[in-house]
Design an enzyme around this catalytic site. Structure first.
Site, PDB file in Angstrom:
ATOM      1  CE  LYS A  95       7.401  11.639  -8.771  1.00 13.07           C
ATOM      2  NZ  LYS A  95       7.086  12.698  -7.768  1.00 13.07           N
ATOM      3  CD  GLU A 128      -2.135   1.369  -1.217  1.00 17.88           C
ATOM      4  OE1 GLU A 128      -3.208   1.918  -1.606  1.00 17.88           O
ATOM      5  OE2 GLU A 128      -1.474   1.770  -0.274  1.00 17.88           O
ATOM      6  CB  CYS A 130      -4.950   4.750   0.568  1.00 16.64           C
ATOM      7  SG  CYS A 130      -3.803   3.648   1.400  1.00 16.64           S
ATOM      8  CD  GLU A 182      -8.762   7.939  -1.932  1.00 19.32           C
ATOM      9  OE1 GLU A 182      -8.236   7.235  -1.054  1.00 19.32           O
ATOM     10  OE2 GLU A 182      -8.349   7.978  -3.104  1.00 19.32           O
TER      11      GLU A 182
END
Length: 487
Positions: free
Chosen positions: A174, A249, A283, A383
């Site tokens: 996906k 991750e 990231c 973040e």
């Protein structure tokens, strides 16, 4: 505006779901495609195709050499279609075309690497007592559910598909609902690469619909996910129902540490690249920039001066260094943190929306540098996933490492110094899955990628990546003709 179907069992097929998702060009602020928002029934069709291909189809009989050739052919096709895929990636994500071209080249390299690795998956012969032999066989785990992020759409798909194919698994993938176009484009070449029907299936849709259905399906044996820690935790909880193998991750708030003895010019370049490449939608972005006090003011001034030269513009313009953020949701998130930062620290540059002539509806923001940031500030702890840097002063090596490790993330870190002894002390003490010395962000398919703490579970890339798609089976062979003698 193009309309797309799902890719299931080797063909593009309409979704059972009537719901759709508009795909936006974030630089123009206009829709460019429509894709299905797949439901649980659509996912079940894809999983059924993947399971049948794994259990009964020609893929089950494919040799390691066969799988390697498929991957090498995929690499060749990606290179042949490179210009087309890079332009599509840029239009879908808003990233500069030069960066997209690099991403597509990395996709080809990833398929190529695992094409070579397919024939290098070895078992073990284990010495055991008595007149016997024990073997450890590595076998494909089965059907892999793979959920891809929006920041590097085709590259992240290749990071998951390549080792899965290498291992002999089948997959239901996906893409992120914001950025599904390049993997759908590549799917049109899967048959040309020699992939049998059902080996790779693509379902588009929202995380809470299509993504959740993949995670919950009992015939999916493994989940690979890249995204936020919040979603990763939900996937982990949902996977527990069927004890799926998972690799996650997740996010990062990576420290980029600059000691006073570092090569100053290269260090400043590394600080800017580490946080502003790909609009900061990375990231492993070095968004916490730790600078030793003797060079602190000079470093902040130099960063701001060079940041003023960053060209923000149309992503397809080869002079552009920073493009648009991927979506309105992400744009609003970054703008929120720009405003939060103004209340927590000082602004060296940026802090607002960037105007690009002819693209007034585009999702552009200024590269933003906050300084005199405290590590307890929200802009230092949360973040942001955008071009927002937090510069934090430190005094000693001990001070730097304490600040660097004071986060629940642990994906990446970087250390800049001419003192190799200090560098290696830092490498050993930093709690991160990747540590760079005198550089920031280089990533190679041959080397492992993954995080400590809440930055994830498992590793991608290299030989470590394929291990995530393998089970180990012990085979015990009795070589004695003597009876067991139990009774």
């Amino acid at each position: 505006m193009t309309r797309h179907d799902l890719y299931i069992n080797g063909a593009f097929v309409p979704a059972e779901s009537s719901a759709t998702i508009e795909v936006i060009d974030p630089a123009a602020g206009e829709p460019i495609a429509v894709v299905p928002d797949a439901n649980a029934a659509d996912v079940a069709r894809a999983v059924h195709a993947a399971r049948a291909a794994f259990d009964d189809g020609p893929w089950k009989e494919a040799t390691a050499q066969d799988r390697g050739r498929v991957l090498l052919k995929l690499a060749e096709i990606v290179r042949q279609r490179g210009d087309e895929l890079a332009e599509l990636e840029t239009r879908n994500t808003g990233k500069p075309i030069i960066e997209a071209e690099g991403d597509i080249a990395d996709v080809a390299t990833c398929f190529e690497y695992y094409g070579g690795l397919a024939t290098k998956i070895h078992g073990d012969v284990i010495p055991v007592p008595d007149n016997a032999m024990s073997l450890a066989l590595r076998e494909p785990i089965g059907v892999a559910g793979q959920i891809i992020p929006w920041n590097y759409p085709l590259m992240m798909a290749s990071w998951k598909l390549a080792p899965a194919i290498c291992a002999g698994c089948t997959a239901v993938l996906k893409p992120a609902e914001q950025t599904p176009l390049t993997i759908l484009a590549l799917a049109s070449s899967f048959a040309d690469a020699g992939l049998p029907p059902g080996v790779v299936n693509i379902v588009t849709g929202l995380g809470e619909s299509a993504g959740a259905a993949i995670v919950e399906h009992p015939d999916v044996d493994k989940i690979a996910f890249t995204g936020s820690p919040e979603v990763g935790k939900k996937i982990m909880r949902a996977s527990a129902e069927t004890l799926k193998k998972i690799s996650l991750e997740l996010g990062g708030k990576s420290p980029n540490i600059f000691f006073a003895d570092s090569d100053f010019e290269n260090a400043v370049e590394g600080a800017l690249f580490g946080v502003f490449v790909n609009q900061g939608e990375v990231c492993s972005a070095g968004s916490r920039i730790l600078v030793q006090r003797p060079i602190y003011k000079r470093f902040v001034d130099a960063m701001a001066e060079k940041a003023r030269t960053i060209t923000i513009g149309p992503p397809l313009d080869r002079a552009t260094k920073m493009g648009a953020l991927v979506s309105r949701e992400q744009f609003d998130r970054v703008r929120k943190y720009q405003e939060i930062g103004k209340g927590e620290a000082k602004v060296a540059i940026g802090g607002g929306v960037a105007a690009v002539k002819g693209l007034e509806r585009g999702l552009f923001v200024e590269p933003t540098i906050f300084y005199d940031v405290d590590n307890s500030d929200r802009i230092a702890r949360e973040e942001i996933f955008g071009p927002v840097a937090s510069v934090i002063p430190f005094d000693s090596e001990e001070d730097a490492l304490r600040i660097a490790n004071d986060t629940y993330y642990g994906l990446a870190a970087a250390v800049w110094t001419r003192d190799i002894f200090r560098a290696m002390r830092a490498v050993k003490k930093l709690r991160a899955g990747i540590v760079w010395v005198n550089h920031m962000q280089p990533t190679y398919v041959e080397a492992p990628w993954g995080g400590y703490k809440q930055s994830g579970i498992g590793r991608e890339l290299g030989k470590w990546g394929v291990e995530e798609y393998l089970n180990v089976k012990q085979v015990y062979i009795n070589l004695s003709e003597q009876p067991i003698g139990w009774y």
